[in-house]
Write a protein that holds these residues in place. Structure first.
Motif, mmCIF file in Angstrom:
data_model
loop_
_atom_site.group_PDB
_atom_site.id
_atom_site.type_symbol
_atom_site.label_atom_id
_atom_site.label_comp_id
_atom_site.label_asym_id
_atom_site.label_seq_id
_atom_site.Cartn_x
_atom_site.Cartn_y
_atom_site.Cartn_z
ATOM 1 N N GLY A 1 10.234 -11.412 1.411
ATOM 2 C CA GLY A 1 11.129 -10.699 0.501
ATOM 3 C C GLY A 1 10.754 -10.906 -0.957
ATOM 4 O O GLY A 1 10.813 -9.979 -1.768
ATOM 5 N N THR A 2 10.337 -12.141 -1.294
ATOM 6 C CA THR A 2 9.928 -12.427 -2.680
ATOM 7 C C THR A 2 8.685 -11.634 -3.060
ATOM 8 O O THR A 2 8.599 -11.068 -4.156
ATOM 9 C CB THR A 2 9.666 -13.929 -2.852
ATOM 10 O OG1 THR A 2 10.847 -14.658 -2.495
ATOM 11 C CG2 THR A 2 9.293 -14.244 -4.297
ATOM 12 N N ASP A 3 7.729 -11.607 -2.140
ATOM 13 C CA ASP A 3 6.497 -10.848 -2.418
ATOM 14 C C ASP A 3 6.794 -9.366 -2.596
ATOM 15 O O ASP A 3 6.230 -8.702 -3.479
ATOM 16 C CB ASP A 3 5.488 -11.049 -1.281
ATOM 17 C CG ASP A 3 4.957 -12.479 -1.255
ATOM 18 O OD1 ASP A 3 5.073 -13.167 -2.283
ATOM 19 O OD2 ASP A 3 4.418 -12.887 -0.203
ATOM 20 N N ARG A 4 7.655 -8.835 -1.746
ATOM 21 C CA ARG A 4 8.003 -7.417 -1.864
ATOM 22 C C ARG A 4 8.719 -7.134 -3.178
ATOM 23 O O ARG A 4 8.480 -6.105 -3.822
ATOM 24 C CB ARG A 4 8.886 -6.995 -0.694
ATOM 25 C CG ARG A 4 8.160 -6.964 0.647
ATOM 26 C CD ARG A 4 9.102 -6.553 1.761
ATOM 27 N NE ARG A 4 8.407 -6.498 3.049
ATOM 28 C CZ ARG A 4 8.999 -6.223 4.201
ATOM 29 N NH1 ARG A 4 10.307 -5.987 4.232
ATOM 30 N NH2 ARG A 4 8.301 -6.185 5.327
ATOM 31 N N LEU A 5 9.615 -8.051 -3.571
ATOM 32 C CA LEU A 5 10.325 -7.876 -4.836
ATOM 33 C C LEU A 5 9.361 -7.897 -6.013
ATOM 34 O O LEU A 5 9.477 -7.082 -6.942
ATOM 35 C CB LEU A 5 11.383 -8.971 -4.990
ATOM 36 C CG LEU A 5 12.223 -8.925 -6.280
ATOM 37 C CD1 LEU A 5 12.988 -7.607 -6.361
ATOM 38 C CD2 LEU A 5 13.188 -10.111 -6.333
ATOM 39 N N GLU A 6 8.399 -8.809 -5.977
ATOM 40 C CA GLU A 6 7.416 -8.878 -7.055
ATOM 41 C C GLU A 6 6.553 -7.621 -7.105
ATOM 42 O O GLU A 6 6.268 -7.084 -8.195
ATOM 43 C CB GLU A 6 6.528 -10.108 -6.849
ATOM 44 C CG GLU A 6 5.417 -10.260 -7.881
ATOM 45 C CD GLU A 6 5.945 -10.410 -9.305
ATOM 46 O OE1 GLU A 6 5.219 -10.029 -10.242
ATOM 47 O OE2 GLU A 6 7.080 -10.912 -9.454
ATOM 48 N N ALA A 7 6.159 -7.138 -5.923
ATOM 49 C CA ALA A 7 5.364 -5.899 -5.891
ATOM 50 C C ALA A 7 6.167 -4.723 -6.425
ATOM 51 O O ALA A 7 5.652 -3.893 -7.187
ATOM 52 C CB ALA A 7 4.890 -5.621 -4.459
ATOM 53 N N SER A 8 7.453 -4.665 -6.041
ATOM 54 C CA SER A 8 8.297 -3.570 -6.541
ATOM 55 C C SER A 8 8.480 -3.666 -8.051
ATOM 56 O O SER A 8 8.465 -2.654 -8.757
ATOM 57 C CB SER A 8 9.663 -3.603 -5.850
ATOM 58 O OG SER A 8 9.530 -3.434 -4.451
ATOM 59 N N GLN B 1 7.348 2.295 -15.904
ATOM 60 C CA GLN B 1 7.885 2.269 -17.259
ATOM 61 C C GLN B 1 6.789 2.492 -18.291
ATOM 62 O O GLN B 1 6.968 3.218 -19.271
ATOM 63 C CB GLN B 1 8.572 0.918 -17.510
ATOM 64 C CG GLN B 1 9.215 0.790 -18.883
ATOM 65 C CD GLN B 1 10.341 1.769 -19.077
ATOM 66 O OE1 GLN B 1 11.090 2.048 -18.159
ATOM 67 N NE2 GLN B 1 10.492 2.299 -20.289
ATOM 68 N N ARG B 2 5.627 1.868 -18.051
ATOM 69 C CA ARG B 2 4.504 2.057 -18.972
ATOM 70 C C ARG B 2 4.060 3.515 -18.967
ATOM 71 O O ARG B 2 3.766 4.097 -20.026
ATOM 72 C CB ARG B 2 3.342 1.154 -18.569
ATOM 73 C CG ARG B 2 2.116 1.273 -19.466
ATOM 74 C CD ARG B 2 1.140 0.140 -19.171
ATOM 75 N NE ARG B 2 0.687 0.182 -17.790
ATOM 76 C CZ ARG B 2 -0.332 0.906 -17.374
ATOM 77 N NH1 ARG B 2 -0.989 1.679 -18.237
ATOM 78 N NH2 ARG B 2 -0.718 0.884 -16.115
ATOM 79 N N GLN C 1 6.372 -4.914 -10.163
ATOM 80 C CA GLN C 1 5.127 -4.481 -10.794
ATOM 81 C C GLN C 1 5.034 -2.966 -10.828
ATOM 82 O O GLN C 1 4.597 -2.366 -11.827
ATOM 83 C CB GLN C 1 3.926 -5.069 -10.036
ATOM 84 C CG GLN C 1 2.578 -4.715 -10.649
ATOM 85 C CD GLN C 1 2.429 -5.235 -12.059
ATOM 86 O OE1 GLN C 1 2.830 -6.362 -12.352
ATOM 87 N NE2 GLN C 1 1.854 -4.437 -12.945
ATOM 88 N N ARG C 2 5.449 -2.326 -9.730
ATOM 89 C CA ARG C 2 5.422 -0.865 -9.703
ATOM 90 C C ARG C 2 6.385 -0.283 -10.743
ATOM 91 O O ARG C 2 6.076 0.703 -11.400
ATOM 92 C CB ARG C 2 5.824 -0.342 -8.312
ATOM 93 C CG ARG C 2 4.925 -0.832 -7.200
ATOM 94 C CD ARG C 2 3.504 -0.403 -7.421
ATOM 95 N NE ARG C 2 2.605 -1.123 -6.541
ATOM 96 C CZ ARG C 2 1.423 -1.585 -6.893
ATOM 97 N NH1 ARG C 2 0.988 -1.411 -8.108
ATOM 98 N NH2 ARG C 2 0.670 -2.231 -6.035
ATOM 99 N N VAL D 1 0.834 -1.208 0.000
ATOM 100 C CA VAL D 1 0.000 0.000 0.000
ATOM 101 C C VAL D 1 0.870 1.259 0.000
ATOM 102 O O VAL D 1 0.543 2.252 -0.666
ATOM 103 C CB VAL D 1 -0.949 -0.016 1.224
ATOM 104 C CG1 VAL D 1 -1.561 1.354 1.451
ATOM 105 C CG2 VAL D 1 -2.048 -1.037 1.010
ATOM 106 N N ASP D 2 1.973 1.199 0.745
ATOM 107 C CA ASP D 2 2.881 2.355 0.776
ATOM 108 C C ASP D 2 3.425 2.655 -0.622
ATOM 109 O O ASP D 2 3.519 3.812 -1.050
ATOM 110 C CB ASP D 2 4.023 2.064 1.742
ATOM 111 C CG ASP D 2 4.702 3.350 2.228
ATOM 112 O OD1 ASP D 2 4.236 4.442 1.840
ATOM 113 O OD2 ASP D 2 5.682 3.253 2.986
ATOM 114 N N GLU D 3 3.776 1.604 -1.354
ATOM 115 C CA GLU D 3 4.270 1.789 -2.720
ATOM 116 C C GLU D 3 3.163 2.318 -3.633
ATOM 117 O O GLU D 3 3.412 3.163 -4.511
ATOM 118 C CB GLU D 3 4.807 0.465 -3.252
ATOM 119 C CG GLU D 3 6.081 0.001 -2.560
ATOM 120 C CD GLU D 3 6.585 -1.320 -3.099
ATOM 121 O OE1 GLU D 3 5.938 -1.853 -4.033
ATOM 122 O OE2 GLU D 3 7.606 -1.822 -2.610
#
Length: 231
Positions: free
Chosen positions: A135-142, A150-151, A144-145, A57-59
């Motif tokens: 850590g994996t979930d955070r990396l995936e969320a980052s 980029q888009r 995606q952001r 949510v912070d991201e």
């Protein structure tokens, strides 16, 4: 949680981030509400899951703040007010989760004392696995952001290229219009010179005509006087 206002004209990406925020925020509040009724290990897992969701949510809020800069100033004030409300909601759930985590730490310490020893190897291994998943979930969320950013950058670049193309076209139109005006001004100058020449010729012709008439009158008068003298 802050109530969203009526939809304002603005960025679809901002609205998408708002939707993601609401869904994730609802998950956070649900997890925090469930924490007090869970046992030790499920409680730890729920706290970690809530922490991951809070980071997400912070991201999302950070991306909303970036996207807000691309929205017209007419809609930015209301959206900025909503964003401040989202930040306030996030701060509140962070405090709630911290209280739950503090209680978990206190209860965990008491449970360890009651068992008479430190955590077992299985507990340590499970905690490490959970940290790895976090850590994996955070990396995936980052990631995606970053893909969303980029888009957004690509879309902004495309819009900028289109604007530059339009500006070049408008510049060419202005240059063509300037050339047409200069050519028209040249034609007007030529026309004015022609009109002035025609006016001078008209005046000259009029003077010549008046002179001829005066000469004819003098000749007629002379003829009449000659006849009168002979008589």
């Amino acid at each position: 949680m802050s109530q969203a206002l009526d939809s304002e004209p603005g960025s679809e990406l901002f609205a998408s981030y708002e939707s993601d925020f609401r869904l994730t925020f609802a998950e956070i509040t649900q997890k925090i509400d469930q924490i007090p009724g869970l046992a030790a290990e499920p409680r730890k897992a729920a706290i970690r899951a809530a922490e991951r969701a809070i980071d997400e949510v912070d991201e999302i809020i950070g991306q909303m703040a970036i996207e807000l800069q691309n929205i017209s100033s007419g809609s930015r004030a209301k959206l900025n007010s909503r964003l401040r409300g989202y930040r306030a909601d996030l701060d509140r759930v962070k405090r709630d989760l911290k209280l739950s985590a503090d209680r978990q730490e206190l209860f965990g310490a008491r449970a360890a004392q009651s068992r008479g020893g430190p955590p077992s190897n299985d507990e340590v291994s499970q905690d490490q696995r959970q940290q790895l998943l976090t850590g994996t979930d955070r990396l995936e969320a980052s990631s995606q952001r970053l893909r969303d950013s980029q888009r957004l950058a690509n879309e902004t670049e495309s819009i900028g290229a289109g604007i530059l193309t339009d500006l070049r076209g408008q510049r060419e139109q202005l240059v063509n219009s300037r050339n047409v005006l200069m050519e028209a001004d040249t034609h007007v100058d030529k026309s004015m010179r022609t009109l002035r020449g025609m006016a001078r010729r008209m005046i000259t012709n009029r003077l010549i005509t008046i002179g001829i008439v005066v000469v004819l009158i003098i000749i007629i008068v002379a003829i009449l006087l000659g006849r009168f003298v002979r008589r």
